[in-house]
Design an enzyme around this catalytic site. Structure first.
Site, PDB file in Angstrom:
ATOM      1  N   GLU A  64       0.816  -1.215   0.000  1.00 60.02           N
ATOM      2  CA  GLU A  64       0.000   0.000   0.000  1.00 60.02           C
ATOM      3  C   GLU A  64       0.849   1.265   0.000  1.00 60.02           C
ATOM      4  O   GLU A  64       0.813   2.055   0.941  1.00 60.02           O
ATOM      5  CB  GLU A  64      -0.975  -0.038   1.170  1.00 60.02           C
ATOM      6  CG  GLU A  64      -1.957  -1.176   0.961  1.00 60.02           C
ATOM      7  CD  GLU A  64      -3.083  -1.229   1.969  1.00 60.02           C
ATOM      8  OE1 GLU A  64      -2.802  -1.056   3.165  1.00 60.02           O
ATOM      9  OE2 GLU A  64      -4.219  -1.473   1.557  1.00 60.02           O
TER      10      GLU A  64
ATOM     11  N   GLU B  87      -4.013 -10.673   0.069  1.00 58.75           N
ATOM     12  CA  GLU B  87      -4.793 -10.591   1.304  1.00 58.75           C
ATOM     13  C   GLU B  87      -6.236 -10.922   0.952  1.00 58.75           C
ATOM     14  O   GLU B  87      -6.781 -10.396  -0.018  1.00 58.75           O
ATOM     15  CB  GLU B  87      -4.753  -9.177   1.906  1.00 58.75           C
ATOM     16  CG  GLU B  87      -3.389  -8.776   2.428  1.00 58.75           C
ATOM     17  CD  GLU B  87      -3.336  -7.351   2.980  1.00 58.75           C
ATOM     18  OE1 GLU B  87      -4.355  -6.834   3.453  1.00 58.75           O
ATOM     19  OE2 GLU B  87      -2.243  -6.756   2.915  1.00 58.75           O
TER      20      GLU B  87
HETATM   21  C1  GAL Z   1      -4.939  -4.079   3.974  1.00 58.01           C
HETATM   22  C2  GAL Z   1      -3.545  -3.836   4.466  1.00 58.01           C
HETATM   23  C3  GAL Z   1      -3.256  -4.535   5.759  1.00 58.01           C
HETATM   24  C4  GAL Z   1      -4.385  -4.332   6.714  1.00 58.01           C
HETATM   25  C5  GAL Z   1      -5.629  -4.855   6.115  1.00 58.01           C
HETATM   26  C6  GAL Z   1      -6.839  -4.652   6.987  1.00 58.01           C
HETATM   27  O1  GAL Z   1      -5.362  -3.041   3.177  1.00 58.01           O
HETATM   28  O2  GAL Z   1      -2.604  -4.209   3.526  1.00 58.01           O
HETATM   29  O3  GAL Z   1      -2.070  -4.039   6.283  1.00 58.01           O
HETATM   30  O4  GAL Z   1      -4.531  -2.982   6.968  1.00 58.01           O
HETATM   31  O5  GAL Z   1      -5.917  -4.167   4.934  1.00 58.01           O
HETATM   32  O6  GAL Z   1      -6.738  -5.246   8.210  1.00 58.01           O
END
Ligand code: GAL
Length: 967
Positions: free
Chosen positions: A429, A499
């Site tokens: 990010e 993620e």
């Molecule tokens: C993503 C980010 C993580 C965390 C997650 C939400 O956008 O990469 O670091 O913030 O969302 O828990």
């Protein structure tokens, strides 16, 4: 390189002058040695400087001058801290407190400037150089991690300063060492220009949080070296070449290898994979040193649009791992790291993304040894710039590029000899920009044998994989089919979700649906759950603290508690579910025909490490079991195996088969008989509870009696069953919204947690319409609805009995225009006492409509207390699925059909109001929910809500429970 000092900061400050320039300098630092491989020497001496250090905290960087670094400084009056450690987690609050923000910088976005209030920790460590410390050669002082900026002196001489919190920095110190006492002085600033590059979603925790080590560097010792160990799957041969700054020889006894550095040798080897982590011990010997090598032969390529290792496409079943310990923060000891790896292996995970920085190097050793694919991510995130549309983003500003390249190099050079690492990730990010491109180019050039990852690059300009986070199922489906468009380059690339499955609170839901897609389309190469562990901070009053608990002026609450394990590393139901969803063997059955179909879903290993076992249950109790002979199927292969004849049993109950895959032998990560996978299938239908309604309700003063039960004649409320007094069952549709029900505020899709509350489902009123005593039933008619709304649920309770048992049939008819699904649909009642619980149904853990894969039908025992899942922010939890019957508090309750069962010592309203576990105190009543339906969980705290098939629609429903007493 440095920015002009802004007028604001160049003006004389009350505290006495402008800040030290290096703190706001965007350059990586000065004085440190070039980065190199991280290793533990076999024979060169080293001295750990971990332990108790003298410590002085100042509120600003210039409150104290730097005379503490001078020789002879008397620090006797200073406090002490433990290194490695974060000072805000030590000193019982005397050294400040942690701050949690997700992406907002907890200081004005004014790069590269940082606040005048910049907590600065002066650290002093006196150490005796061992008397037998060799006098030849040199010495290096290594810092493995300091947040966020440090300036270092040894024996009064300044060595330099550095930034890059989760990266190593070394200084040459041989010329400064003295026999006897030496003094190391380190000034650490919480905020620096480097903080702008470290805006990861986690606690801000200053300090020297990784090891500090003095390393002897004998003359002729190894400097930097790069192990290149590839595997040719067509020949079964590995090729080894170790490049070394200092010439030497490389030996690998098991392979009869003895070659000079820089020379290649090709021999037959067993390859390294995460499933078969074969490491060969070797030695790199130079004139002055021997360095142990752990060599894994594997080849990572992008081929046919796929990520292939050793010629085969890999499916990542991964997780994002932050380093976390509830008391030590990011200062992890080896045993904690090992615990993470063991838990991952035992739960069928095969991959880790080191979000969002390189971990302690010992963790990567463990990944090599136990077998986990690794995406090693650089210590880089500038997410807070999104608040200003990414204006001034350091990754698109050439002045910062040296710092970015320094970070890339420190990661790659430190970690390049780990076979487990298949991807380098540029960071997280950080938007897009030239700096990222420069990093990718440098990495591709330095290590062409691995791939480059970065999620922010949706056009895949710099990357070798199309990576996204939290893409919804339908989009993933499209991507799988290559119908998602995108740049030409992207269309040629494989896809991963770096993620997904946001494990905040109860959930994540919908994992099985993702996995189905990953397994369906070749282009989809799996994903990484967000995230491994809840970052709760152990707290004397709150149990575990989260954002806001330290009085932070800006914070993101419990968004920092979104892990598959609780802070103490107890697996949450989410991890148990994930283990089942990603199991390496698929076991499906055709119970009626006694056939089980076994599929090897691994990418490399056959099934020879597993033993199979069948068992047959009647009413959840195992009546027979035995071993099942399954061929050692190759990856991707399936076989059908015949089950034995079902056992003869006169009881005529519900019959089912269970087949398990167990470890055939002890492994490094689990003992023989550890269950890796299982499948269950019915061998016959469940006989539903039924009885003739032979009793009639009888009026006795202000009561009705019906079979074993007594009712209030006026309200029709159930008062007792036998000698068990109850708070009458009533329709209940409310659950304490989960983090996923509430959803994240930025979500554009409907967030039902909010809508439920707006509609008033947490304050339903029950209007009594009629109490009717008939010939064979007592019928209570009601309408259940919230104030101010026209919607309602017409609810009829029909009670019947055969004299001994009592049956409640609930009929619900929605009225009005219901535009939202219901949180739950069932009855809630209270019992004066209940402790032990036994049930036949899904267990042992909690389950919800889209998190029920791991719920195994059987006979389970627990207690009311142990039925609770202790989410850090209390919320709906603890339901057991598919319950046929449950016994607690002197009652047996059978369901027609099966039901969801929940029991707790507080009400849903109390659960809803609680912020921490410690807000929940047991009352005098055990509240029991028997639910016909539950709404799905989804992952909307950062992702999609439940899929439509898991919605609990407001529709006409009828369901029944049969009550009897057990004492
Ligand atoms: C993503 C980010 C993580 C965390 C997650 C939400 O956008 O990469 O670091 O913030 O969302 O828990």
């Amino acid at each position: 390189m440095s920015f002009r000092t802004s007028p604001k900061l160049s003006a004389p400050l009350e505290q006495g002058g402008p800040p030290a320039e290096y703190v706001e300098d965007v350059s990586p630092g000065s004085g440190a040695l070039p980065p190199r491989a991280w290793y533990a020497s076999s024979d060169a001496r080293s001295l750990s400087l971990n332990g108790s250090w003298r410590f002085r905290l100042s509120a600003t960087i210039d409150a104290e001058d730097d005379s503490f670094a001078e020789e002879g400084y008397e620090a006797g009056g200073w406090a002490e801290v433990t290194v490695p450690g974060h000072w805000v987690l030590q000193g019982d609050g005397a050294f400040g407190s942690p701050i949690y923000t997700n992406h907002l910088y907890p200081f004005p976005v004014d790069p590269p400037h940082v606040p005048t209030e910049n907590p600065t920790g002066d650290h002093l460590r006196a150490f005796d150089l061992p008397s037998d410390w060799p006098s030849d050669g040199g010495a290096v002082l290594r810092f493995d991690g300091v947040e966020s900026c440090a300036r270092v002196w040894l024996n009064g001489t300044e060595l330099g300063e550095f930034k890059g919190s989760r990266l190593p920095h070394e200084f040459a110190v041989g010329h400064l060492l003295k026999p006897g006492e030496n003094v190391l002085a380190v000034r650490v600033h919480q905020w620096s220009a480097g903080s702008y590059l470290e805006d990861q979603d986690q606690w801000w925790l200053p300090g020297i949080f990784r090891d500090v080590t003095l390393l002897h560097r004998p003359a002729g010792s190894v400097g930097d070296f790069f192990v290149h160990a590839s595997y040719d799957h067509t020949t079964g041969e590995g090729t080894l070449r170790v490049d070394s700054d200092v010439d030497g020889r490389v030996t690998v006894p098991a392979l009869d290898i003895d070659v000079a550095t820089g020379e290649s040798v090709t021999v037959a080897v067993e390859p390294w994979t995460a499933e078969t982590p074969r490491l060969y011990d070797g030695v790199l010997a130079t004139e002055g040193e021997r360095v142990p090598l752990r060599i894994g032969f594997r080849t990572v390529v992008l081929e046919d649009g796929l990520i292939k290792v050793n010629g085969r496409a890999v499916l990542f079943k991964g997780v994002n791992r932050h380093e976390w310990h509830p008391e030590q923060g990011r200062a992890l000891d080896l045993e904690t790291m090992r615990e993470d790896v063991l838990l991952m292996k035992r739960h069928n995970l095969n991959a880790v993304r080191t979000s969002h920085y390189p971990p302690h190097p010992a963790f990567l050793d463990l990944c090599d040894e136990y077998g986990l694919w690794v995406i090693d991510e650089c210590d880089l995130e500038t997410h807070g710039f999104t608040e200003q549309d990414w204006r001034d983003n350091p990754v698109d500003d050439d002045r910062w590029t040296p710092a970015l390249l320094d970070r890339a190099a420190r990661m790659v050079e430190r970690d390049k000899n780990h076979p487990s690492i298949v991807f380098w990730s540029l960071g997280n990010e950080a938007g897009t920009g030239r700096g990222l491109t420069a990093m990718a180019e440098w990495i591709h050039d330095r290590d062409p044998d691995r791939l480059v990852h970065y999620e922010g690059d949706w056009n895949c300009r710099d990357t070798d994989v199309y990576s996204r986070m939290y893409a919804f199922h339908d989009e993933v489906d499209k991507i799988g089919q290559r119908l998602d468009g995108g740049t030409h380059k992207r269309r040629e690339l494989p896809f991963i979700q770096c993620e997904y499955g946001h494990a905040m609170g109860n959930g994540p839901g919908g994992l099985a649906d993702y996995q189905e897609l990953f397994e369906k389309y070749e282009r989809l190469q799996g994903g990484f759950i967000w995230e491994w562990i809840d970052h709760g901070v152990k707290h004397p009053e709150l149990g575990y603290a989260y954002g806001g608990d330290f009085g932070e002026e800006l914070h993101d609450g419990n968004f920092v508690c979104d892990g598959l394990v609780f802070p103490d590393r107890t697996p949450s139901p989410g991890l148990v579910e994930y283990k089942k969803v990603i199991e390496p063997v698929h076991i499906e059955g055709d119970g009626a025909n006694g056939i089980v179909r076994i599929t090897n879903k691994q990418d490399f290993a056959d099934l020879s490490a597993l033993a199979f076992e069948w068992s047959c249950q009647v009413d959840g109790e195992t009546v027979e079991s035995g071993s099942l002979s399954v061929p050692a199927l190759a990856p991707g292969e399936s076989a059908e195996v015949k089950l034995p004849e079902p056992p003869v049993d006169g009881r005529g109950g519900e019959r089912q088969w269970t087949v398990r895959a167990l470890l055939a032998d002890d492994t490094l990560w689990a003992a023989k008989d550890h269950v890796v996978a299982w499948g269950q299938f019915a061998a016959g239908a469940r006989p539903l509870p039924s009885f003739p309604a032979t009793d009639r309700p009888v009026r006795d003063g202000d009561r009705f009696t019906l079979g074993p039960a007594a009712f209030d004649a006026r309200t029709g409320a159930l008062l007792s069953i036998g000698d068990v007094e109850v708070s009458a069952p009533r329709l209940d549709v409310w659950r304490a919204p989960t983090d996923n029900d509430d959803g994240a505020e930025w979500q554009t899709d409907t967030r039902y947690g909010m809508l439920w509350r707006t509609l008033g489902l947490h304050r339903m009123r029950h209007r009594l319409v009629a109490v009717e005593a008939g010939d064979d039933a007592l019928t209570v008619r009601t309408r259940v609805a919230p104030a101010a709304r026209e919607v309602g649920l017409d609810t009829v309770y029909r009670w019947t009995s055969d004299g001994e048992r009592l049956k409640l049939t609930v009929s619900v008819t929605p009225e009005g225009d219901w535009t939202v699904p219901l949180p739950r649909l069932g009855v809630r009642f209270g019992l004066p006492e209940a402790d032990g619980v036994e049930w036949f149904g899904g267990g042992p853990g909690e389950a919800y409509p889209d998190t029920r894969t791991a719920s195994m039908v059987g006979r389970w025992q627990s207690t009311v207390d142990r039925l609770q899942t202790p989410y850090l922010r209390p919320q709906e939890n603890g339901a057991r699925a598919d319950v046929r019957w449950v016994e607690l508090g002197g009652l047996r309750i059978e369901g027609d059909p099966e039901f969801w069962f929940t029991a707790r010592r507080w009400t849903t309203e109390q659960l809803d109001a609680a912020r921490h576990r410690t807000d929940l105190t047991p009352g005098d009543t055990v509240w029991v929910n028997l639910d016909h339906g539950q709404h799905g969980i989804g992952s909307q705290s950062c992702g999609p809500g439940p899929l439509p098939q898991y919605f609990l629609k407001a529709e006409p429903a009828e369901f029944a429970f049969v009550f009897s007493t057990t004492r």
